[in-house]
Write an enzyme that holds these catalytic residues in place. Structure first.
Site, PDB file in Angstrom:
ATOM      1  N   PHE A   1      23.513  40.902 -13.267  1.00 15.63           N
ATOM      2  CA  PHE A   1      24.548  41.223 -13.223  1.00 15.63           C
ATOM      3  C   PHE A   1      24.599  42.247 -14.814  1.00 15.63           C
ATOM      4  O   PHE A   1      24.640  41.561 -15.090  1.00 15.63           O
ATOM      5  CB  PHE A   1      25.360  40.102 -13.264  1.00 15.63           C
ATOM      6  CG  PHE A   1      27.342  40.332 -12.792  1.00 15.63           C
ATOM      7  CD1 PHE A   1      27.258  40.686 -11.569  1.00 15.63           C
ATOM      8  CD2 PHE A   1      27.736  40.437 -13.591  1.00 15.63           C
ATOM      9  CE1 PHE A   1      28.598  41.104 -11.348  1.00 15.63           C
ATOM     10  CE2 PHE A   1      29.099  40.761 -13.785  1.00 15.63           C
ATOM     11  CZ  PHE A   1      29.603  41.184 -12.047  1.00 15.63           C
TER      12      PHE A   1
ATOM     13  N   ASP B   1      22.818  31.348 -15.559  1.00 16.96           N
ATOM     14  CA  ASP B   1      25.048  32.030 -14.910  1.00 16.96           C
ATOM     15  C   ASP B   1      24.740  31.449 -13.138  1.00 16.96           C
ATOM     16  O   ASP B   1      23.990  31.930 -12.368  1.00 16.96           O
ATOM     17  CB  ASP B   1      25.002  33.650 -14.897  1.00 16.96           C
ATOM     18  CG  ASP B   1      26.075  34.426 -14.670  1.00 16.96           C
ATOM     19  OD1 ASP B   1      26.676  33.413 -13.693  1.00 16.96           O
ATOM     20  OD2 ASP B   1      26.244  35.375 -15.335  1.00 16.96           O
TER      21      ASP B   1
ATOM     22  N   TYR C   1      36.725  32.273 -10.114  1.00 20.62           N
ATOM     23  CA  TYR C   1      37.772  32.471  -9.340  1.00 20.62           C
ATOM     24  C   TYR C   1      36.169  33.403  -7.790  1.00 20.62           C
ATOM     25  O   TYR C   1      37.001  34.083  -7.450  1.00 20.62           O
ATOM     26  CB  TYR C   1      37.884  34.187  -9.753  1.00 20.62           C
ATOM     27  CG  TYR C   1      36.813  35.604 -10.675  1.00 20.62           C
ATOM     28  CD1 TYR C   1      36.591  35.850 -10.330  1.00 20.62           C
ATOM     29  CD2 TYR C   1      36.924  35.138 -12.247  1.00 20.62           C
ATOM     30  CE1 TYR C   1      35.600  37.123 -10.603  1.00 20.62           C
ATOM     31  CE2 TYR C   1      36.303  36.618 -12.377  1.00 20.62           C
ATOM     32  CZ  TYR C   1      35.137  37.366 -11.429  1.00 20.62           C
ATOM     33  OH  TYR C   1      34.506  37.931 -12.701  1.00 20.62           O
ATOM     34  N   LYS C   2      35.323  32.959  -8.291  1.00 20.71           N
ATOM     35  CA  LYS C   2      34.778  33.659  -7.481  1.00 20.71           C
ATOM     36  C   LYS C   2      34.544  32.398  -5.784  1.00 20.71           C
ATOM     37  O   LYS C   2      35.874  32.127  -5.160  1.00 20.71           O
ATOM     38  CB  LYS C   2      33.044  33.396  -7.614  1.00 20.71           C
ATOM     39  CG  LYS C   2      33.235  35.364  -7.699  1.00 20.71           C
ATOM     40  CD  LYS C   2      31.804  35.245  -8.862  1.00 20.71           C
ATOM     41  CE  LYS C   2      31.935  36.786  -9.014  1.00 20.71           C
ATOM     42  NZ  LYS C   2      30.620  37.324 -10.503  1.00 20.71           N
TER      43      LYS C   2
ATOM     44  N   ARG D   1      27.214  43.651   1.373  1.00 20.56           N
ATOM     45  CA  ARG D   1      27.089  42.193   1.182  1.00 20.56           C
ATOM     46  C   ARG D   1      28.428  41.403   1.708  1.00 20.56           C
ATOM     47  O   ARG D   1      29.640  41.956   1.788  1.00 20.56           O
ATOM     48  CB  ARG D   1      26.992  42.056  -0.465  1.00 20.56           C
ATOM     49  CG  ARG D   1      27.315  40.826  -0.808  1.00 20.56           C
ATOM     50  CD  ARG D   1      27.056  40.618  -2.418  1.00 20.56           C
ATOM     51  NE  ARG D   1      28.402  40.697  -3.073  1.00 20.56           N
ATOM     52  CZ  ARG D   1      28.464  40.725  -4.575  1.00 20.56           C
ATOM     53  NH1 ARG D   1      28.169  40.451  -5.164  1.00 20.56           N
ATOM     54  NH2 ARG D   1      29.846  40.530  -4.923  1.00 20.56           N
TER      55      ARG D   1
HETATM   56  C1  PLP Z   1      31.061  37.554 -11.784  1.00 21.81           C
HETATM   57  C2  PLP Z   1      30.030  37.425 -12.224  1.00 21.81           C
HETATM   58  C3  PLP Z   1      30.024  38.074 -14.092  1.00 21.81           C
HETATM   59  C4  PLP Z   1      31.576  38.049 -14.019  1.00 21.81           C
HETATM   60  O1  PLP Z   1      32.028  37.966 -16.066  1.00 21.81           O
HETATM   61  P1  PLP Z   1      33.740  37.849 -16.119  1.00 21.81           P
HETATM   62  O2  PLP Z   1      33.129  38.031 -17.875  1.00 21.81           O
HETATM   63  O3  PLP Z   1      33.712  36.870 -15.902  1.00 21.81           O
HETATM   64  O4  PLP Z   1      33.978  39.474 -15.782  1.00 21.81           O
HETATM   65  C5  PLP Z   1      29.180  37.309 -14.926  1.00 21.81           C
HETATM   66  N1  PLP Z   1      28.344  37.524 -13.905  1.00 21.81           N
HETATM   67  C6  PLP Z   1      27.828  37.275 -12.881  1.00 21.81           C
HETATM   68  C7  PLP Z   1      26.511  37.173 -12.429  1.00 21.81           C
HETATM   69  C8  PLP Z   1      28.504  37.426 -11.508  1.00 21.81           C
HETATM   70  O5  PLP Z   1      28.417  37.658 -10.789  1.00 21.81           O
END
Ligand code: PLP
Length: 410
Positions: free
Chosen positions: A125, A195, A220-221, A369
């Site tokens: 990510f 993560d 939020y996921k 996805r």
């Molecule tokens: C959604 C997601 C994030 C989100 O990071 P924010 O700083 O909270 O916006 C980070 N890492 C991964 C792997 C994600 O899927």
């Protein structure tokens, strides 16, 4: 061959079926994007209204004590702890994933003299990579080592301070062997930083069983805490005394309301707070987590896996010969809650699906996805979604010009 009736039968026999009533979903929509923005829990809407009107509106500043606002980061952290195999005193809700990764990676480097390498994999990510690039650019002798996927073990040595990895890959949904990697990381004396953004709330994550050192994840996921919900972080008890939060804000001070000049870190997990917590967002996340009450995460993972298996089987049957290629592990035990396919014209296809009420998302350059949040996605939804996809492909309706424009948020 599966039939739609088989799907209805599976829904009727689903031990998690009742959890769907805890969510508010629009009629006629099939929501397969809970891995990007979780659906609204019914309780969250009510509790946030109450927090705005009765707490903020009527009790104003007294609410910090009267309604326990000051303790919300720890309270929410304790609820998340159950979902990720951690102690309640090892998790706190704070900041965003990006900021938490910065705090934890910087602390891991700062605590280990002589170890100056931060190790991660390419293709993960973006924010995870960007944050490490920023960290390496800030501290002169820190070296960022980015390896090809699958190359972590070979790149471990006694110069590595910390290894950052996603538990579930955002694009493919592939799950990593957390216990095995932690053992390899520990063997060279480095710290692991996981993560959990795409695994908490859908897999039976067990950080302590699997020997994780540090972790951060998204609110939020799958946790359904609402748009921009606070993230959380985990520091294993054995590291809590030695690691220092580089963002030494007043909320992480041992006695924030003494208002003294010198920073002194709070004991335990509290030192990982920085500034004033976002109470309305934390209130929503706190209420959202009640949707997981009584939910066995082993059962949740099993359901996400069978939903994904069904989706793959249906796409490969109903949409055979249409140019879709599976981009996720076929074996459910190697997969998180999402299934990805690639197609060169993935973007207009997804726009056409969304216009027809089937909500997934697109990840550049060619991935469509679909997320299978086990608390509210039904087997019949999977059947119906693939029927719509098949229809779009058969009719080539995705070629319509209105589906070609690329939006700001994908
Ligand atoms: C959604 C997601 C994030 C989100 O990071 P924010 O700083 O909270 O916006 C980070 N890492 C991964 C792997 C994600 O899927």
């Amino acid at each position: 061959m599966t039939t739609r009736q088989d799907c209805l039968d599976r829904d009727a026999a689903d031990p998690l079926a009742a959890a769907r009533d805890r969510f508010s979903l629009p009629d006629g929509m099939i929501y397969l994007d809970g891995n990007s923005l979780g659906a609204l829990p019914v309780a969250a809407a009510e509790v946030v209204r109450e927090a705005v009107e009765r707490q903020w509106g009527a009790d104003l500043i007294a609410s910090w004590n009267k309604h326990g606002w000051i303790g919300l980061p720890q309270k929410v952290g304790g609820k998340i702890a159950r979902l990720i195999g951690a102690g309640a005193d090892e998790v706190v809700a704070a900041d965003s994933v990006s900021v938490n990764l910065f705090k934890l990676a910087a602390a891991a480097v700062g605590a280990q003299d002589g170890r100056r390498v931060v190790l991660t994999e390419g293709g993960d990510f973006p924010t995870d990579l960007y944050i490490l690039q920023g960290l390496a650019g800030m501290i002169p002798d820190v070296e960022l080592r980015v390896v090809e996927p699958g190359g972590i073990e070979a790149a471990l040595d006694d110069r590595v301070a910390v290894v950052l990895l996603s538990h579930v890959h955002y694009r493919s949904g592939a799950v990593r062997d957390m216990a095995g990697l932690n053992a390899a990381i520990r063997a060279v004396g480095a710290l692991s930083l996981w993560d959990l953004s795409h695994s908490a709330g859908v897999l039976d994550v067990d950080l302590n069983r699997d020997g994780a050192d540090l972790a951060a994840g998204c609110g939020y996921k799958y946790l359904s805490g609402g748009p921009g919900a606070p993230a959380y972080l985990f520091v294993a008890r054995r590291h809590q005394a030695a690691l220092r939060n580089p963002l030494s804000g007043w909320m992480g001070h041992a006695r924030p309301f003494d208002f003294v000049d010198d920073y002194a870190p709070a004991a335990g997990i509290d030192r990982w707070l920085c500034g004033t917590p976002p109470i309305l967002s934390l209130t929503a996340l706190n209420a959202a987590l009640a949707a997981f009450d009584g939910v066995d995460m082993v059962a949740a993972r099993a359901k996400a896996g069978t939903l994904g298996d069904l989706f793959i089987e249906r796409v490969e049957t109903r949409c055979a010969g249409q140019g879709l290629t599976l981009a996720s592990p076929r074996d459910a035990s190697a997969r998180g809650g999402q299934v990805s396919f690639t197609h060169p014209r993935g973007w207009p296809m997804m726009q056409n699906l969304i216009a027809r009420g089937v909500i997934g998302d697109f990840r550049a350059p060619d991935v469509i996805r679909f997320g299978f949040a086990p608390l509210y996605v039904q087997y019949a939804n999977v059947w119906d979604a693939v029927e719509v996809l098949g229809d779009i492909l058969d009719s080539e309706s995705w070629r319509d010009p209105r589906y070609q424009n690329v939006a700001a948020v994908t």
